[in-house]
Write an enzyme that holds these catalytic residues in place. Structure first.
Site, PDB file in Angstrom:
ATOM      1  NE  ARG A  34      36.337  50.787  43.385  1.00  0.00           N
ATOM      2  CZ  ARG A  34      37.180  49.746  43.017  1.00  0.00           C
ATOM      3  NH1 ARG A  34      37.803  50.075  41.798  1.00  0.00           N
ATOM      4  NH2 ARG A  34      37.292  48.679  43.698  1.00  0.00           N
ATOM      5  CE  LYS A  63      39.035  42.420  49.698  1.00  0.00           C
ATOM      6  NZ  LYS A  63      38.401  43.094  48.758  1.00  0.00           N
ATOM      7  CB  THR A 112      45.971  41.128  44.849  1.00  0.00           C
ATOM      8  OG1 THR A 112      44.707  41.306  45.275  1.00  0.00           O
ATOM      9  CG2 THR A 112      46.617  42.504  44.003  1.00  0.00           C
TER      10      THR A 112
HETATM   11  N1  LIG Z   1      33.124  42.715  36.860  1.00  0.00           N
HETATM   12  C1  LIG Z   1      34.244  43.303  36.506  1.00  0.00           C
HETATM   13  N2  LIG Z   1      33.786  44.395  35.549  1.00  0.00           N
HETATM   14  C2  LIG Z   1      34.616  45.188  34.859  1.00  0.00           C
HETATM   15  N3  LIG Z   1      35.953  45.164  35.411  1.00  0.00           N
HETATM   16  C3  LIG Z   1      36.144  44.399  36.071  1.00  0.00           C
HETATM   17  C4  LIG Z   1      35.504  43.561  36.951  1.00  0.00           C
HETATM   18  N4  LIG Z   1      36.169  42.813  37.783  1.00  0.00           N
HETATM   19  C5  LIG Z   1      37.371  43.211  37.908  1.00  0.00           C
HETATM   20  N5  LIG Z   1      37.476  44.177  36.760  1.00  0.00           N
HETATM   21  C6  LIG Z   1      38.580  44.784  36.695  1.00  0.00           C
HETATM   22  O1  LIG Z   1      39.954  44.006  36.896  1.00  0.00           O
HETATM   23  C7  LIG Z   1      40.715  44.870  37.681  1.00  0.00           C
HETATM   24  C8  LIG Z   1      41.393  43.951  38.756  1.00  0.00           C
HETATM   25  O2  LIG Z   1      40.331  43.220  39.572  1.00  0.00           O
HETATM   26  P1  LIG Z   1      40.093  43.341  41.139  1.00  0.00           P
HETATM   27  O3  LIG Z   1      38.807  42.229  41.325  1.00  0.00           O
HETATM   28  O4  LIG Z   1      41.173  43.081  41.852  1.00  0.00           O
HETATM   29  O5  LIG Z   1      39.559  44.742  41.426  1.00  0.00           O
HETATM   30  P2  LIG Z   1      40.057  46.200  41.924  1.00  0.00           P
HETATM   31  O6  LIG Z   1      39.342  47.123  41.494  1.00  0.00           O
HETATM   32  O7  LIG Z   1      41.488  46.147  42.251  1.00  0.00           O
HETATM   33  O8  LIG Z   1      39.462  46.578  43.605  1.00  0.00           O
HETATM   34  P3  LIG Z   1      39.255  45.477  44.883  1.00  0.00           P
HETATM   35  O9  LIG Z   1      40.288  46.331  45.834  1.00  0.00           O
HETATM   36  O10 LIG Z   1      37.650  45.920  45.220  1.00  0.00           O
HETATM   37  O11 LIG Z   1      39.348  44.249  44.723  1.00  0.00           O
HETATM   38  C9  LIG Z   1      39.895  45.988  37.974  1.00  0.00           C
HETATM   39  O12 LIG Z   1      40.575  47.024  38.633  1.00  0.00           O
HETATM   40  C10 LIG Z   1      38.906  46.095  37.103  1.00  0.00           C
HETATM   41  O13 LIG Z   1      39.624  47.081  35.997  1.00  0.00           O
HETATM   42  C1  LIG Z   2      41.656  41.859  46.625  1.00  0.00           C
HETATM   43  C2  LIG Z   2      41.681  43.225  47.314  1.00  0.00           C
HETATM   44  O1  LIG Z   2      41.029  43.734  47.502  1.00  0.00           O
HETATM   45  C3  LIG Z   2      43.086  43.859  47.274  1.00  0.00           C
HETATM   46  O2  LIG Z   2      44.206  43.214  46.851  1.00  0.00           O
HETATM   47  O3  LIG Z   2      43.190  45.013  47.569  1.00  0.00           O
HETATM   48  K   LIG Z   3      35.966  44.725  46.222  1.00  0.00           K
HETATM   49 MG   LIG Z   4      41.434  45.974  47.903  1.00  0.00          MG
END
Ligand SMILES: Nc1ncnc2c1ncn2[C@@H]1O[C@H](COP(=O)(O)OP(=O)(O)OP(=O)(O)O)[C@@H](O)[C@H]1O
Ligand SMILES: CC(=O)C(=O)O
Ligand SMILES: [K+]
Ligand SMILES: [Mg+2]
Length: 475
Positions: free
Chosen positions: A77, A221, A279
């Site tokens: 990130r 995942k 997503t």
């Molecule tokens: N608990 C949280 N606090 C702050 N921002 C959040 C939180 N959860 C999600 N977000 C915001 O919502 C967006 C989309 O959420 P999502 O859960 O898909 O995360 P992501 O960063 O895309 O990563 P991942 O691949 O880990 O799911 C994130 O990029 C972030 O900006």
């Molecule tokens: C949920 C998640 O981690 C993704 O769609 O990449």
């Molecule tokens: K995650």
């Molecule tokens: Mg992901």
């Protein structure tokens, strides 16, 4: 009591926009069955509070809501950016660095020490789910000098993908293991393993959980090519699967997503493992009250593909309309499910028939359940279960009737929150058929003379699996 109007399970991410009692209550009422906590964001203290809030609210509403903890994994990130966002202009130079700096137009911090080792001149780097593209010009110590190929606005903490890199790093990080311990201590039901590459990643986590005397439902995942290549083995040991289309759509050619989704869902259905489609399902609702037609169609198509659950991320974590988004999802699900029966049965039956014939007694019984549902009007499928397998074997056919599952194991009940059309009830130890009937009559779900189907393991008291099916009228 009344059963929900939709059978597809809705998973919603709880974040700053929804981390309060009132919103969580409304989201549960709107049809959220699983609350997702994304450990990539926020602090453990915050997450502990969220867990407590969800548990308390669900208890008050007398609804079962499972909690899914999504681990950060090896996702790289961007760090903190000054003012929280920066505009990257096409053609400009930007340095990605592992030095501790605050980000701006010229320099962006990367929260991943080995990052410079993973890239070399000419590599393509994507930021923010692929919306921004950079090309590496030079690697110098902790700095990776890049040129912006496709620009855009970049926010703090957005993801970095290097699709070409065959990452020589462990998928499950020490931080993930810490969070797994936190998850066990805080009574989380399920964890999502980000970026699993092979079956060994899943096995490593499972043995760690066992060592810690934990009980967590492990969801693999699928978000990188290795996981797709090794899918059959991963599916075999994971408890459930998530098609994480966010990262998968950057790590693989995006146009392959639709067919991949169908193939992965089909395999998960055949294996009777719950599958989550995740997503951007209603992503425009992050800022708008009404979704795009393409998004509504995407949710419906995932349901017709055979997904057990649909997931919301930023829509409910940081969006303007968390409750409305869950309501919208429930509406699409309810309407679409009415039309899925004819597609569901015959298709899965044909797939099953194409498999080698050797099978299990349980499997044979669950196929007979489906035959019975076609032959006569049955109100409910009643499935006492020790592990949740019998209701899952039936759930994959996506029957029109609710599958009411009864278990004396709270975790088993919670984990059935991921399976389509299953509603679970937690029972006292050593419950029997009379207890089940008394319960559903007491709740007003069934009345005398209703026809129900019951699966069971006979003789009672012996540890046999499900081997019997009975159809009878409620006395
Ligand atoms: N608990 C949280 N606090 C702050 N921002 C959040 C939180 N959860 C999600 N977000 C915001 O919502 C967006 C989309 O959420 P999502 O859960 O898909 O995360 P992501 O960063 O895309 O990563 P991942 O691949 O880990 O799911 C994130 O990029 C972030 O900006
Ligand atoms: C949920 C998640 O981690 C993704 O769609 O990449
Ligand atoms: K995650
Ligand atoms: Mg992901």
């Amino acid at each position: 009591m009344e059963l929900p109007a939709h059978k597809t399970k809705i998973i919603a991410t709880i974040g700053p926009a929804s981390r309060d009692k009132d919103t969580i209550e409304k989201m549960i009422k709107a049809g959220m069955s699983v609350a997702r906590i994304n450990f990539s964001h926020g602090t453990l203290e915050e997450h502990a509070k969220t867990i407590e809030l969800v548990r308390k609210t669900a208890e008050k509403l007398e609804k079962r809501v499972a909690i899914l903890g999504d681990l950060p994994g090896v996702k790289m990130r961007v760090g903190k950016i000054k003012g929280d966002s920066v505009k990257l202009q096409k053609g400009s130079k930007v340095v990605l660095t592992t030095r501790d700096v605050e980000g701006d137009e010229t320099t962006l911090p990367v929260e991943f020490e080995d990052f410079p080792k993973l890239v070399s001149k000419g590599d393509v780097i994507y930021l923010s789910d692929g919306y921004i593209m950079l090309r590496v010009e030079e690697v110098r110590g902790k700095d990776v000098e890049c040129v912006v190929v496709h620009g855009g606005t970049l926010f703090s903490h957005k993801g970095i993908n290097i699709p070409k890199a065959n990452l020589p790093i462990e998928a499950i990080t020490p931080r993930d293991f810490e969070i797994i311990e936190f998850a066990i201590e805080n009574g989380i039901d399920a964890i999502g393993l980000s970026f699993v590459g092979s079956v060994y990643d899943v096995l490593k986590v499972k043995s760690f959980i066992e060592k810690k005397n934990g009980d967590l439902f492990v969801i693999a995942k699928i978000e990188r090519p290795d996981a797709v290549r090794n899918f059959d083995e991963i599916l075999n040991v994971a408890d459930g699967i998530m098609i994480a289309r966010g990262d998968l759509g950057v790590e693989m050619p995006i146009e392959k997503l639709p067919i991949m989704q169908k193939q992965l869902i089909k395999k998960a259905n055949l294996a009777a493992k719950p599958v989550i489609t995740a997503t951007q399902m209603l992503v425009s609702m992050t800022t708008e009250r009404i979704p795009k037609r393409a998004e509504v169609t995407d949710v419906a198509n995932a349901i017709l593909d055979g997904t057990d659950a649909v997931m919301l991320s930023e829509e409910t974590a940081i969006g303007k309309y968390p409750v409305e988004t869950v309501e919208m999802m429930a509406r699409i699900a309810r309407t679409t499910e009415e039309y899925r029966e004819s597609m569901g049965y015959s298709r899965l039956r044909a797939w099953l028939d194409s498999l080698p014939k050797r099978s299990t007694i349980k499997e044979a019984i669950t196929r007979s359940v489906i035959d019975s549902l076609c032959a006569i009007d049955i109100k409910y499928i009643l499935t006492p279960t020790r592990t949740g397998l019998t209701p899952r074997l039936i759930s994959r056919f996506k029957p029109k009737q609710w599958i009411l599952a009864f278990s004396s194991n709270e975790k088993v009940c919670n984990n059935l929150a991921f399976s389509y059309g299953v509603y679970s009830f937690c029972m006292e130890e050593n419950f029997d058929e009379k207890d089940i009937i008394m319960l559903i009559k007491g709740l007003g779900l069934a009345k005398e003379d209703d026809t129900v189907l019951l699966t069971e393991g006979k003789p009672i008291g012996k540890t046999t699996g499900t081997n019997t099916l009975r159809i009878f009228q409620i006395p």
